[in-house]
Scaffold this active site. Structure first.
Site, PDB file in Angstrom:
ATOM      1  N   LYS A   1       0.820  -1.229   0.000  1.00  0.00           N
ATOM      2  CA  LYS A   1       0.000   0.000   0.000  1.00  0.00           C
ATOM      3  C   LYS A   1       0.844   1.264   0.000  1.00  0.00           C
ATOM      4  O   LYS A   1       0.469   2.262  -0.594  1.00  0.00           O
ATOM      5  CB  LYS A   1      -0.986  -0.006   1.164  1.00  0.00           C
ATOM      6  CG  LYS A   1      -0.353   0.076   2.530  1.00  0.00           C
ATOM      7  CD  LYS A   1      -1.396  -0.165   3.608  1.00  0.00           C
ATOM      8  CE  LYS A   1      -0.756  -0.074   4.967  1.00  0.00           C
ATOM      9  NZ  LYS A   1      -1.408  -0.949   5.949  1.00  0.00           N
TER      10      LYS A   1
ATOM     11  N   ARG B   1      -8.473  -1.443  16.396  1.00  0.00           N
ATOM     12  CA  ARG B   1      -8.878  -1.136  15.033  1.00  0.00           C
ATOM     13  C   ARG B   1      -9.778  -2.293  14.605  1.00  0.00           C
ATOM     14  O   ARG B   1     -10.786  -2.524  15.270  1.00  0.00           O
ATOM     15  CB  ARG B   1      -7.653  -0.945  14.121  1.00  0.00           C
ATOM     16  CG  ARG B   1      -7.961  -0.036  12.915  1.00  0.00           C
ATOM     17  CD  ARG B   1      -6.753   0.240  12.031  1.00  0.00           C
ATOM     18  NE  ARG B   1      -6.312  -0.961  11.322  1.00  0.00           N
ATOM     19  CZ  ARG B   1      -5.264  -0.979  10.478  1.00  0.00           C
ATOM     20  NH1 ARG B   1      -4.559   0.136  10.283  1.00  0.00           N
ATOM     21  NH2 ARG B   1      -4.910  -2.080   9.851  1.00  0.00           N
TER      22      ARG B   1
HETATM   23  C1  LIG Z   1      -0.549  -1.674   6.525  1.00  0.00           C
HETATM   24  C2  LIG Z   1      -0.815  -2.976   7.113  1.00  0.00           C
HETATM   25  C3  LIG Z   1       0.233  -3.864   7.351  1.00  0.00           C
HETATM   26  C4  LIG Z   1       1.682  -3.521   7.062  1.00  0.00           C
HETATM   27  O1  LIG Z   1       2.184  -2.667   8.032  1.00  0.00           O
HETATM   28  P1  LIG Z   1       3.740  -2.261   8.081  1.00  0.00           P
HETATM   29  O2  LIG Z   1       3.908  -1.585   9.379  1.00  0.00           O
HETATM   30  O3  LIG Z   1       3.966  -1.385   6.908  1.00  0.00           O
HETATM   31  O4  LIG Z   1       4.527  -3.507   7.989  1.00  0.00           O
HETATM   32  C5  LIG Z   1      -0.068  -5.106   7.880  1.00  0.00           C
HETATM   33  N1  LIG Z   1      -1.349  -5.450   8.172  1.00  0.00           N
HETATM   34  C6  LIG Z   1      -2.388  -4.627   7.962  1.00  0.00           C
HETATM   35  C7  LIG Z   1      -3.759  -5.087   8.309  1.00  0.00           C
HETATM   36  C8  LIG Z   1      -2.166  -3.363   7.431  1.00  0.00           C
HETATM   37  O5  LIG Z   1      -3.200  -2.543   7.228  1.00  0.00           O
END
Ligand SMILES: *Cc1c(COP(=O)(O)O)cnc(C)c1O
Length: 361
Positions: A36, A131
């Site tokens: 993302k 969350r």
């Molecule tokens: C963005 C996201 C991640 C990745 O997080 P990082 O800190 O960039 O490794 C993992 N799981 C979910 C559900 C996310 O939204």
């Protein structure tokens, strides 16, 4: 090359992927690549896949569609629990989704059946970050329902910490997730192939833990792209933290007062600014602004200070650098700044680095 731009070193990203796969692989943890922050950029996603990432995960279905259209072959996982209104798209374009709502799961089942697809689901467990996630006491009820929904395959459970509440994915939390997995497997006589313990914030738990329990998957974005863990943002030894560099051009450089003069009201950001009088200051204006990047998340590589920004202009204290019009200033970016900058259509993405080294494996 157009400015402003981000230089993306694909060789450094490839190196980080290889190292993280080795590190987590030693204890049987599979790395899911989270795209993302790079807006599902197909060329970068390709570097991940070429270096052994089998599952690509993104929070936006549009990014997943982009990567699939570009022919990047992987299993695609939707990270953000699906909205009811997008369930059909999710079933068609994502192989796996993270879930926490029964109404959504029922719709996923309906559309999976209609499209003759088996859609894989991971149930998210709430462990305190507040969350997405099902309360642990409700997991039995959810699993029971999901096992009865045709068109869905329950492949695992997961949790997400350190995102909203800043809660650490420590040994207690990971042990709790493990025991929930074991309990569900025994109760329902099922195998949970994926027990996904979290994200880049799980690095400290991993390095200090002697027993990973049932945790066999992590979803990593920041560690791959910025070489950092996400609890204290410390660099991970042996990884590159500078795979991305933001470049912006000086469009004005002049000696001016350091303090705005006249009657002070709100500025473009709705703040009433206060500046100290430091006498005359060599100042520079860069052609980049708050619509392109989060100013507090960028660090100049030169000895120059960011004074602030409006939507399209960034102001710098140029006293120690004497930059001229046309000069280029380079910045490092943190995760939020990279996220914003990468997704700005006004910033050129310039892929550099020895891509060959990404293909060695
Ligand atoms: C963005 C996201 C991640 C990745 O997080 P990082 O800190 O960039 O490794 C993992 N799981 C979910 C559900 C996310 O939204």
């Amino acid at each position: 090359m157009n400015l402003p731009r981000i230089d993306i070193d694909l060789g450094k990203i490839a190196h980080n992927v290889q190292q993280l796969k080795i590190l987590y692989g030693t204890k049987g943890i599979n790395v899911i690549g989270v795209t993302k922050v790079i807006g599902g950029d197909p060329m970068i996603a390709d570097v991940l896949v070429k270096n052994g990432i089998e599952i690509l995960a993104d929070s936006r279905i549009s990014n997943i569609i982009k990567m699939r259209k570009a022919g990047i072959r992987a299993q695609y996982l939707l990270l953000r629990t699906p909205a009811l209104s997008q369930v059909e798209e999710v079933v068609i374009h994502a192989h796996i989704s993270l879930n926490s709502e029964l109404a959504v799961l029922k719709k996923l089942s309906e559309y999976a059946l209609r499209n003759h697809i088996i859609h894989k689901v991971v149930l998210m467990v709430e462990l305190g970050d507040l969350r997405e996630g099902i309360m642990p006491s409700k997991m039995n009820a959810y699993v029971k329902e999901v096992l009865n929904l045709e068109g869905l395959a329950l492949i695992g459970i997961g949790t997400n910490l350190a995102c909203f509440g800043g809660i650490s994915p420590d040994a207690d939390k990971m042990n709790e997730l493990s025991s929930i997995a074991i309990r569900l497997e025994e109760k329902f006589k099922i195998t949970l192939a994926m027990v996904s313990g979290g994200n880049s914030a799980n690095y400290n738990w991993f390095t200090s833990s002697k027993d990973e329990g049932r945790i066999n998957s992590l979803r990593l974005g920041e560690s791959i792209f910025l070489g950092r863990e996400a609890l204290r943002r410390k660099p991970i030894p042996g990884l590159f933290t500078d795979s991305f560099t933001l470049m912006a051009e000086v469009i004005e450089a002049k000696l001016k007062p350091s303090q705005p003069y006249g009657e002070v009201y709100q500025n473009a950001n709705g703040d009433i600014p206060g500046f100290k009088n430091k006498g005359l200051m060599n100042r520079a204006v860069l052609a980049i602004g708050t619509q392109d990047v989060i100013i507090s998340g960028i660090t100049p590589k030169q000895n120059i200070t960011v004074l602030g920004a409006s939507s399209d202009h960034m102001l710098m204290d140029n006293s120690k650098t004497s930059l001229k019009v046309g000069d280029i200033v380079a910045f490092n970016l943190n995760y939020s700044a990279l996220l914003r900058a990468f997704n700005s259509p006004h910033i050129t993405k310039n892929r550099i680095g020895l891509y060959e080294c990404a293909s060695i494996l």
